[in-house]
Structure formats: structure tokens, C-alpha cells
Design a protein around this motif. Sequence first.
Motif, PDB file in Angstrom:
ATOM      1  N   SER A 359       0.821  -1.207   0.000  1.00  7.81           N
ATOM      2  CA  SER A 359       0.000   0.000   0.000  1.00  7.81           C
ATOM      3  C   SER A 359       0.855   1.257   0.000  1.00  7.81           C
ATOM      4  O   SER A 359       0.524   2.248  -0.655  1.00  7.81           O
ATOM      5  CB  SER A 359      -0.920  -0.016   1.226  1.00  7.81           C
ATOM      6  N   ARG A 363       0.747   3.979  -3.009  1.00  3.95           N
ATOM      7  CA  ARG A 363       0.040   5.224  -2.732  1.00  3.95           C
ATOM      8  C   ARG A 363       0.936   6.417  -2.434  1.00  3.95           C
ATOM      9  O   ARG A 363       0.479   7.565  -2.533  1.00  3.95           O
ATOM     10  CB  ARG A 363      -0.894   5.022  -1.545  1.00  3.95           C
ATOM     11  N   ASP A 511      -5.499   3.045   1.909  1.00  5.59           N
ATOM     12  CA  ASP A 511      -6.638   3.326   1.046  1.00  5.59           C
ATOM     13  C   ASP A 511      -7.022   4.800   1.216  1.00  5.59           C
ATOM     14  O   ASP A 511      -6.617   5.441   2.185  1.00  5.59           O
ATOM     15  CB  ASP A 511      -7.809   2.407   1.412  1.00  5.59           C
ATOM     16  N   PRO A 512      -7.808   5.349   0.302  1.00  2.00           N
ATOM     17  CA  PRO A 512      -8.054   6.802   0.299  1.00  2.00           C
ATOM     18  C   PRO A 512      -8.479   7.370   1.644  1.00  2.00           C
ATOM     19  O   PRO A 512      -9.249   6.776   2.385  1.00  2.00           O
ATOM     20  CB  PRO A 512      -9.163   6.953  -0.749  1.00  2.00           C
ATOM     21  N   TYR A 526      -0.465  12.103  -2.077  1.00  2.00           N
ATOM     22  CA  TYR A 526      -1.173  10.830  -2.192  1.00  2.00           C
ATOM     23  C   TYR A 526      -1.430  10.498  -3.652  1.00  2.00           C
ATOM     24  O   TYR A 526      -1.904  11.335  -4.429  1.00  2.00           O
ATOM     25  CB  TYR A 526      -2.497  10.909  -1.431  1.00  2.00           C
ATOM     26  N   GLN A 527      -1.131   9.266  -4.029  1.00  3.35           N
ATOM     27  CA  GLN A 527      -1.359   8.783  -5.390  1.00  3.35           C
ATOM     28  C   GLN A 527      -2.745   8.167  -5.498  1.00  3.35           C
ATOM     29  O   GLN A 527      -3.017   7.120  -4.912  1.00  3.35           O
ATOM     30  CB  GLN A 527      -0.299   7.737  -5.774  1.00  3.35           C
ATOM     31  N   TRP A 529      -5.952   6.455  -7.591  1.00  2.00           N
ATOM     32  CA  TRP A 529      -6.060   5.434  -8.630  1.00  2.00           C
ATOM     33  C   TRP A 529      -6.402   6.098  -9.962  1.00  2.00           C
ATOM     34  O   TRP A 529      -7.343   6.884 -10.071  1.00  2.00           O
ATOM     35  CB  TRP A 529      -7.105   4.416  -8.249  1.00  2.00           C
ATOM     36  N   ASP A 551     -10.652   3.726  -6.384  1.00  3.37           N
ATOM     37  CA  ASP A 551      -9.974   2.446  -6.473  1.00  3.37           C
ATOM     38  C   ASP A 551     -10.635   1.520  -7.469  1.00  3.37           C
ATOM     39  O   ASP A 551     -11.772   1.711  -7.861  1.00  3.37           O
ATOM     40  CB  ASP A 551      -9.956   1.784  -5.098  1.00  3.37           C
ATOM     41  N   SER A 577     -12.130  10.134  -2.751  1.00  6.62           N
ATOM     42  CA  SER A 577     -11.026  11.005  -2.380  1.00  6.62           C
ATOM     43  C   SER A 577     -11.560  12.127  -1.516  1.00  6.62           C
ATOM     44  O   SER A 577     -12.731  12.464  -1.583  1.00  6.62           O
ATOM     45  CB  SER A 577     -10.362  11.580  -3.637  1.00  6.62           C
TER      46      SER A 577
END
Length: 593
Positions: A359, A363, A511-512, A526-527, A529, A551, A577
Amino acid sequence: PHPPTPVTRFPGAWVSGVKQSMFPQTVRFGGSVTDTLMKFRQGDTSDYELLKHQLADPDIKRLPWLGRSAAVVEEYMAFLGNLVSAQTVYLRSCLKMIVSNFTPGRIVIQEGNVNISDSDDNDEHLPRNFDLCHQALQMIARYVPSTARFLMPILCENFPFVTKSSRTLECYVHNLLRVTVYFPVLRREILELVVSKMLKLDVSAPRREIEDAEENAAQQQQSGGAQDECLFDMEDDDGIPRSPSGPGVEISVMEHPVAERLDVLMAVLLAYIKDMCHSNGKCQGCCGRTKELYRDLVCVFDKLLLPTHACCHVQYALFYLCSFRVGLAEAFLEHLWKLLQSPSQPAILRQAAAGYIGSFLARAKFVPVMTVKACLDLLVPWLHRYIDSQDSGSFCDVTLHGPFYAACQAVFYTLVFRHRAILEGNMRKGLAYLQSLNLERIVMSQLNPLKVCLPSVANMFASITRNYQLVFCYTVIERNNRLQLPMVRSSQGGSCQPTDMNPLDSFFPFDPYLLRRSGKVIEPIYQVWEEPSDHEVKGHQKPVSTEEEDDFLHGETLQADDVVGMTPGSYESHLRSPSSVGSPPVTFLQRPF
């Protein structure tokens, strides 16, 4: 008895003009203390006896020295110094008194028999009061060097219940973190205390509940129904004021009350981390203070965060710290790698470490491709060696090979997110690198990792690797699907799903991020999706995207209320997001109160 020689002077106003709401037993006697002592020396003991009687009253618990004039505060501080230096038995009492002022003072307003308020959140003197509390602690520490050892238990005992208002929690956590500035020996214990309390809030606000609350509020806003409900400035039962909603109105308050408290505390913690690692606006990544903060946070991570399944947001404190310098991110990844490959660690922690590696690599926008490839160069050869160590009779078994499957999923997940970065610039060189990983041997091994990985990860990995002719996974996936038996989703009946879609019980810790205020700090690093292009998803059903979905895991992970034994939906991927509303947290040491 003869009165002791006064060391400090106490103006009469300090003891005679006390508000009943703050000091239940008002002290009243004639004249000032100086006049009373002067009369005693002259033989008039009436005022002196009255003073003794008043000071001996057991109902007097605390003197309201904060909010008084500068002269009163100066005298009181001197009194505290004299008291703890002469009679250390009173040290704990003095520390408790100071720490009790780390939150807004209580003002009980009653209507009938119901208390409608329990804290003075609008006290304009709070910044000054908090500064004086910290000055008092530092002054006491100069007289009693062992102050820190006695202070920590008191800080733990006085931590407000997590159900208290956001303002109360915010003030207390802010003051706790300020203590670490002049008591660095307590930093690790204080961070552990703060993170443990925040984790209770985090696990009490599952991702599904936060999303549902925000979605319901958005629907009300679109329908216009919320305008009629917000004609007055109301508060919910938890004491959190709700901002009016409607077209054109930006909302910075989380609709989920627990998420709102967590958001406020995350903003305080992230501001603290930034201030501790920056000087004059520049990151001091190599300075001792940054390294010490990193080491303390990693220790807290190992003790609290890593063993906690399905926490959504608190781990982003370390994510944020690692964004300051690549060296910090690499140190964190190396730490996780050591946990993963260590056979002395419990399997569940090794699997969690693999989840964090995958992760984080996927991310963290600040992690360069070179670091991603370096991590793959550690993970993939380890997987090959693990396969070499198995005999011909080995088969797919999560109980026996859990860390191996978690590492496989970390590799697949990382490549799904970062394959473009590896290939861009020099496609031929990038393809040669990916081919050198020999991913086909891992996929085709008798341990069958695609059977254990989340279907969404396996399918997207299969689509991308087939497009670049790296691995042909669909034969294995189809065979696995044929061998899986359907099962009922719940005991009440309903639709069927393939058997145990998440046998690893895995989740992706980064995760977001859903919190509004603190999310403004995480968003730039933050990357999110990015939907693959059409040629990358040939043979793979491209998910329907919306503006809020982040995602590709939509609908793949099951909820705890759907299948017995599954974990909460904090790792499900119907993700959004952070909304572009609200204001980023201000500097930690300059937060207004």
C-alpha cells in the motif's frame, strides 16, 4: 501559633474575588494577607484566625489563578516553586492541578435538572492559560528534576473520554504534544497515549459508515431538504456544531460524529509532526529531532498500529512524516521488510507488514521509481526462494503460507499502480526489468497465489501483465474459479458469492483518506487510482468510474455484516477522495484556541 515568615506576597484580590462557578467555596476575610499578618504581629489575631479557618476548609480544591492579573499569576507561580522545592510531597497535587487546566474550564448551565453545556469552549483566555500551564510545568521541573516521571501517569489519568467534544479532545492533545517539546524524554509515551486514543476513534468509525454519512448528507444537499433543517444553528447530541448545508456552501465538518473528532485530532497531530521537522519553513530531515521523532513513531507503529486490523486514518501520521525526505520513506520500507522476512515474528504481523509495503509503494507519491524497483528487487527474489524451499507436495494453504501470499499480493498491487512509472521514459528498458522478475514462475507455482489474492487485484494484474506479454494469468484464474464453491452471504439468505473472496483477511492501510480537514495535508502527497487505458485492460472489464471513486477494488471486499468471520469494510474499495473543502491545519504551535 506564630505564622511562618511569608516568602511571597499574595494580593488580597487573589483570594477574595473568586467566582462561585469556578470556586465553590468563596474565601472572604477582611483586608489583604499583608494587613492580616501585620495585625497579627500587633496582637490582633481575629483576621488571622479567620484566614486559617478559610484555608483549612476541605471544600477548597483549586485556586483559580488562571485568567487573573499578571501580578497574581507571578505570585502564584512563585508559590508553586517554593511549595514543591520545600515540600515535594505536594508535587503530584501541583501537577494534577496544572494538567486539569489542559482543557477548557467547566461551566455547568442548568435548565431544570439538565446540564446543557459542560465546557467553556469560547473562553478567549485559553491561549494565555495554556501558555501559563506550560510555564508552570517547566518551572516545577527546574526545582524537581524527576518531574517527568511523576507527570506521565497524571497525563494518562486525565485524558478526556473519547466521547467528549472535539474541542475538549483537541485542547488536551495539543497540550500533551506541547509537553514533548520541553520533556523530550516523554515523547514516545505521549505519542503512544495519543495514538491509542485516536485508534479507538478510528476503529469506531468504519469506512463504510463514514461514506454512508457523507453520501446521505450530499443527497440531502442536492435535494435541498437540508436547507429547511438548518434554519437555526443547532448542535447534535455529541455537542458538535453542524454547519449549514446547501448549494454553494462549503462544509468542513464531517457528518459522522466520531470521524469529526478523529479529523480534528489528526489535524493537530499532523501539524505537530510538521513543526517538529521544519525550521523556518524548511524540512530538517537529517536533524536529530526529525530522526528521533521518526524512531518514536515507528515504535508506536510496531506496538499499536501494525497489530490493529482495519484502521483507516491514524497510520497516515507516519505516511506524512515519511513524505519529508526519501530517506525516511526508505527507512520505513526497510523496517517493514525486516518484519516481513523475519520467521520469529507472528505470521499475522508479517502479513500486515506486507500489506503496508504494498500500500505504501502504491500510494506514496513521494516514493521514486528507483525505490519502488529496489523494494521489488527484495520482495520478488524472496518469493522465488520461498518457492524453491517447498517440496513437490506443497499446495495452496493460507494457514501455512500466509506471509508468502501477502508478499505476492503486495507485489501485484504495487505493479498495478506503478507499472507506468517503471515503463515510462524507456519502454524497452522497463520491459526488460519487468521480465527479469520472472513473475510467471510465481503465478504458475503450486502455491497458486492468484487463488488467495483479492479478485480485483488478481484481475487487474492479469490484464496489465497480459497486455505487456509478461504473464498469462487468465488460465489460472479460470481454473481457480471453477474450483470455488458458492456460499450464502449471510445466515438470513441472499445472493451467493464465491467461497471466501478474501482468505488472507487483508486490507490496504493507505486506502483513500476520507477526513476533510486533515485530508488537505495528505492530498498533495497521495497517489490516487488512475483508470488504465483501453489497451491496458483488454479482456478485463473496466469498472464504471465516477468522480468520487478512487480504487479498482469496488465491490470486491466483503463486509462484516455480510459474511461471518470477515472484517469490517475499512479495506473495501468503494472509495472516495477527500473533498476539496475546508482549510488545511495551521501550524501546531500557533493553533488558535
